[in-house]
Write a protein that holds these residues in place. Sequence first.
Motif, short mmCIF file in Angstrom:
data_model
loop_
_atom_site.label_atom_id
_atom_site.label_comp_id
_atom_site.label_asym_id
_atom_site.label_seq_id
_atom_site.Cartn_x
_atom_site.Cartn_y
_atom_site.Cartn_z
N LEU A 10 0.83 -1.21 0.00
CA LEU A 10 0.00 0.00 0.00
C LEU A 10 0.86 1.26 0.00
O LEU A 10 0.54 2.24 -0.68
N VAL A 11 1.95 1.26 0.75
CA VAL A 11 2.82 2.44 0.79
C VAL A 11 3.44 2.70 -0.57
O VAL A 11 3.47 3.84 -1.05
N VAL A 12 3.91 1.65 -1.23
CA VAL A 12 4.52 1.82 -2.55
C VAL A 12 3.46 2.25 -3.57
O VAL A 12 3.69 3.16 -4.38
N ILE A 13 2.28 1.63 -3.52
CA ILE A 13 1.21 1.99 -4.45
C ILE A 13 0.76 3.43 -4.23
O ILE A 13 0.44 4.15 -5.19
N SER A 14 0.75 3.88 -2.98
CA SER A 14 0.33 5.25 -2.71
C SER A 14 1.23 6.26 -3.44
O SER A 14 0.76 7.33 -3.82
N ALA A 15 2.47 5.90 -3.62
CA ALA A 15 3.38 6.79 -4.35
C ALA A 15 3.22 6.64 -5.86
O ALA A 15 3.20 7.63 -6.59
#
Length: 138
Positions: A10-15
């Motif tokens: 989720l953190v990577v996708i948020s970027a």
Amino acid sequence: MKDRFFGTFLVVISALITYSDKLGFEFDYNFEYNSTTNFIYALTTTLSPIILAIGANFRPLRISFIFPIFIYSANLFWVLSNNKSDMGYSYHYAFAVVICFVLLILFVDKFIKKEKYYKNKVSLLEALLDLKIAIHDK
């Protein structure tokens, strides 16, 4: 472990979703925006921090926060630049921000570990002194 992987994802996708405007989608209705690109950029920059906050609750790997920091820094430098048709040196500046952030995290992590070490050492000494006093009192 699955929670950490999901949080990291989720953190990577948020970027990465902030660059979905580059995929070339075209919608019939753009919610009063000039173009689909502008609409997608506005939508994803609004959703990105929400996804980041949700992902952070799953205890993701700390290294994954480099992605949002890099992307948000690059976007910030692009917004503040004079040339809006090109990212220019925004990626270089964002890379420098990430390096500074990593160094700051390493410094803070080392400081916290050092504090924990001394705190444990002091509590052990206090426990030994209390034990010594208890033995002498008997």
